[in-house]
Design an enzyme around this catalytic site. Structure first.
Site, short mmCIF file in Angstrom:
data_model
loop_
_atom_site.label_atom_id
_atom_site.label_comp_id
_atom_site.label_asym_id
_atom_site.label_seq_id
_atom_site.Cartn_x
_atom_site.Cartn_y
_atom_site.Cartn_z
N GLU A 106 -6.00 -4.84 4.92
CA GLU A 106 -5.61 -4.64 3.67
C GLU A 106 -6.35 -6.24 2.81
O GLU A 106 -7.35 -5.57 1.34
CB GLU A 106 -4.63 -5.35 3.33
CG GLU A 106 -3.35 -4.38 3.66
CD GLU A 106 -3.95 -3.27 2.68
OE1 GLU A 106 -4.21 -2.63 2.19
OE2 GLU A 106 -2.97 -2.04 3.45
N HIS A 137 -8.37 8.53 4.42
CA HIS A 137 -7.58 7.31 5.35
C HIS A 137 -8.18 8.72 6.48
O HIS A 137 -7.99 8.57 7.60
CB HIS A 137 -5.75 7.97 5.53
CG HIS A 137 -5.96 6.44 4.72
ND1 HIS A 137 -5.32 7.26 2.81
CD2 HIS A 137 -5.39 5.11 4.59
CE1 HIS A 137 -4.71 6.03 2.25
NE2 HIS A 137 -5.37 5.06 3.05
#
Length: 808
Positions: A361, A453
């Protein structure tokens, strides 16, 4: 970067417009700046046209301590924005920049469609901009390839046309979901052009929360300890890296809450959070311990290994909020606050605050501050892959103790989600993405249609191979069918070097629209800058990308079978008007070789031999010259030479250039007549630089003329006129239907001499340099004239470049 420095850099970039073939309507808008390698700064500049940003078109600029531009890596989505003949012919033209639909109406329509009952977390925005609508085309060499055989370098994205549009950013909560959406809406009609999710989530990536006893940096305030690390990062919301307690605030509108505090400096019990329990007792503190340990290691990995501080490189502190919602199976980076939110896990995961999740992140934070890869299509896949790479590098660094200046090649597991997953099954496998039954192992022409993703998979595999190498055994999880050269298994260079190369490419070369093909080229540039052209590290980059069907495979260095550079172009110093000559030598591979030369990063048309020579002018001082050599093997191998520098100094015995803007890089400056023929046009290339004069090519009756008055002093001993001329034609008969006449005239327009007459019968491949002695006109001001006449049918193109009149 202060306003003055920003304005100075924007002015320096504006001065480079002509060399890029851009007119005065084009501009640059500096957005961010970061520290670079020794004595350099890295700036990001958005490209503008008539004051509006061009979406996906931007530059990465490296400057020295004096603010001088060292290099520029740019996307190329602005070239069609002009009133030039090329733009009109291509159907692009110059869009009207006046919107017919208001920003408020556009925002309302997007909100009504995306989340009609949503609540805004951040105020919605609508930016008026120019949106290049892209299309994918095959390069000429791949025109007849079957679809299954396409390589990423067989395709290129080009601008189909431009739309005046709004970029609408909505950041809403709807029910139990966060709905972050970026929408492109036609500013004339209100129609939706494109749209993608903008929430950068972990989506099932991560690692275990079980790190044992770990040292964490906290702050003592009075008699109370805070989870505030002031040794890492400054400013920001809390003045240092902080961990806060969201205390189950809803995931659709999470409140960061307050910084964690404790009466002692012993935190957590090391156990998974018990649902419904306290978020501040020892069990509740464990999530905060996980987060701070991950954040510290992510910060240290970047700072100690590559010299990058915090997310933005400028050491601006960030924070992480834990205990978001109840049974929340996710974590996400929010670019609006430059912070991160973590859930405790639910049906699928345990607490998501593991080292590689934090690294992942925070990797989004680095991308957000630098390349800002658009979170859609191939660029979105690279955005996600960067975060996976950051997560794995952080995990390896932390497992080795979190100290030192290198990343070990052990300690991480090269899978994402195995340890936090309650089933133990990873959700992403970096070494073989297809093991998740959804992600591809290699690039294909449809990869841009996948969820980001999943489209990250091939680049993840590339990075694994780059670090660790591959297997030559068919059927192995580490085998690639695309590695066809010797040896069939490539050799890795270690995680440390692989990470340095990748990080440099993402932070100093990638633009927001970088795709897989562009990434391969820029990662290679980074490897060459770090470890040298032709180095084993550069070769490993080529092979790692070839392994995922991006570029063709090459032999490894030292095998004796591949072409390599044996003689590098040498830096030289010459006087103005002298000949500058550069030579490259190569051996190995399969002869004969083909050559390409680049001057200041631009391909030199017609320079296709081992030696490149040209008449140097004072404006060539500092020019950077390099060559590529390609062999003739069944799978051609291309190697790139080092870069040589040309220094033009001295008087050259009194040599002076009399022509103004002879290369046309400053547009129409210095020229009169049919100046619309000056520019960059479809179907023609420059002799040098990007601009030229394109006379003819109409296929109908036409007359076009370019003139320039030049003064030849009476004191000179010689005056030599040269110009580069390329002629191509559609005429088929042996009759001179179309003509270019080059003359020297006096001030009244009378012809003093005819330099040359050229017709469709003189058509030839590439440019020919024409010369004439004008010494007889010394003491006069004469006019150079290029006059073209075309008949009623079948075009002939007369392309003129590098006009020079040197006197001595």
């Amino acid at each position: 970067m202060n306003a003055t420095a920003k304005a100075n850099l924007e002015n320096r970039l504006a001065a480079r417009r002509a060399a890029a073939g851009l007119d005065d309507e084009h501009g640059y808008k500096i957005t961010v700046q970061h520290p670079g390698e020794a004595g350099t700064r890295i700036a990001r500049a958005q490209h503008t046209f008539k004051g509006l940003r061009i979406f996906g078109s931007d530059s990465v600029i490296v400057t020295d301590d004096n603010g001088e531009v060292v290099s520029e890596s740019a996307s190329n989505r602005r070239q069609g924005l002009s009133s030039s003949r090329a733009a009109v012919a291509a159907g692009m033209g110059m869009p009207d920049v006046t919107a017919s639909v208001s920003a408020e109406d556009v925002i309302n329509s997007v909100v009504k469609r995306v989340a009609p009952v949503g609540v805004h977390r951040w105020k919605p925005e609508a930016e008026l901009l120019i949106y290049p609508v892209m299309k994918t085309v095959r390069v000429a060499a791949a025109a007849n390839k079957p679809e299954f055989a396409l390589n990423a370098l067989d395709l290129e994205e080009v601008v189909d046309h431009y739309e005046l549009a709004y970029l609408v950013k909505t950041r809403m909560a709807s029910g139990s979901k966060l709905v972050y959406r970026d929408s492109i809406v036609n500013a004339k009609t209100g129609a939706l052009i494109a749209e993608w999710d903008a929430l950068q989530t972990v989506i099932g990536t991560g690692n275990s929360q079980y790190n044992g006893q770990v040292p964490i940096n906290t702050t003592l305030s009075g008699s109370t300890y805070q989870m505030l690390d002031t040794s890492r990062g400054t400013g920001g919301r809390y003045g240092g890296m902080a961990i806060t307690n969201a205390n189950h605030s809803s995931a659709n509108s999470p409140n960061a809450g307050q910084i964690y505090t404790n009466s002692t400096n012993t935190w957590g019990d090391g156990q998974q959070y018990i649902p419904g329990g306290s978020t501040t007792n020892a069990n509740g503190q464990t999530a905060a311990v996980n987060a701070l340990w991950g954040l510290m290691n992510t910060y240290d990995t970047m700072k100690n290994v590559v010299g990058w501080r915090s997310l933005d490189g400028n050491n601006t502190a960030t924070y992480i909020a834990v205990h978001v919602d109840n049974n929340y199976d996710n974590a996400f980076f929010d670019p609006s606050c430059k912070c991160m939110f973590i859930g405790d896990g639910g049906s699928s995961f345990n607490n998501l605050g593991s080292i590689d999740v934090i690294g992942h992140e925070m990797g989004h934070g680095v991308t957000d501050a630098t390349s800002n890869l658009v979170y859609s299509g191939e660029s979105g896949g690279l955005n996600e892959s960067n975060s996976d790479i950051q997560g794995e590098a952080t995990e390896a660094y932390a497992r080795a103790g979190g100290t030192g200046t290198t990343i070990p090649s052990t300690g991480n597991d090269w899978v994402m989600g195995a340890e936090i997953s309650k089933t133990g099954r990873p959700l992403r496998y970096m070494y073989k993405p297809s093991k998740d039954s959804r992600s591809p192992d290699a690039w294909s022409s449809t990869i841009k249609n996948l969820d980001v993703h999943l489209s990250s998979g091939p680049n993840n595999r590339m990075f694994y191979f780059l670090a660790n190498g591959s297997s030559a055994t068919s059927g192995s999880d580490y085998y690639s069918q695309y590695l066809t050269q010797t040896p069939r298994n490539m050799t890795g260079i270690g995680t440390d070097k692989a990470f340095r190369i990748w990080f440099k490419a993402n932070t100093t070369k990638f633009t927001s629209s970088t795709n897989y093909a562009d990434a391969r080229n820029k990662v290679l540039q980074a490897a060459e800058e770090l470890y040298g052209v032709g180095s084993k590290e550069a070769t490993a980059v080529k092979r790692a990308y070839a392994a995922i069907n991006v570029g063709t495979d090459v032999p490894e260095s030292g095998t004796g079978t591949g072409v390599s550079i044996t003689t590098q172009p040498a830096s030289i110093t010459v006087a103005p008007g002298a000949t500058a000559s550069f030579t490259v030598g190569a051996s190995g591979g399969t002869s004969p070789y083909s050559y390409k030369w680049y001057k200041n990063g631009t391909l030199v048309a017609g320079a296709t031999s081992a030696t490149y020579s040209f008449t140097a002018q004072s404006t060539d001082n500092g020019a950077q010259v390099k060559a590529t050599v390609t062999d003739s093997s069944s799978t051609p191998v291309t190697v790139t030479s080092g870069t040589a520098t040309l220094t033009v100094s001295g008087s050259g015995g009194g040599t002076t250039e009399r022509v103004t803007n002879g290369g046309f890089e400053s547009g129409t400056t210095g020229w009169a007549g049919t100046t619309g023929v000056i520019g960059s046009f479809t179907g023609q290339t420059a002799y040098e630089g990007t601009r030229y004069a394109y006379l003819g090519g109409n296929g109908r009756t036409a007359t076009e003329t370019l003139t320039q008055a030049v003064a030849i002093p009476s004191t000179v001993t010689s005056a030599k006129l040269t110009f580069a001329l390329h002629i191509d034609t559609a005429e088929t008969e042996a009759v001179a239907y179309d003509k270019l006449v080059v003359t020297v005239k006096n001030s009244s327009g009378s012809v003093l001499a005819t330099v040359g007459t050229y017709t469709n019968l003189n058509a030839a491949t590439g440019y020919q340099v024409r010369t004439a002695d004008l010494t007889q006109f010394k003491g006069q001001t004469v006019t150079l004239s290029f006059a073209m006449n075309e008949d009623a049918s079948l075009q002939t193109s007369f392309v003129v470049d590098k006009v020079s009149l040197l006197t001595q």
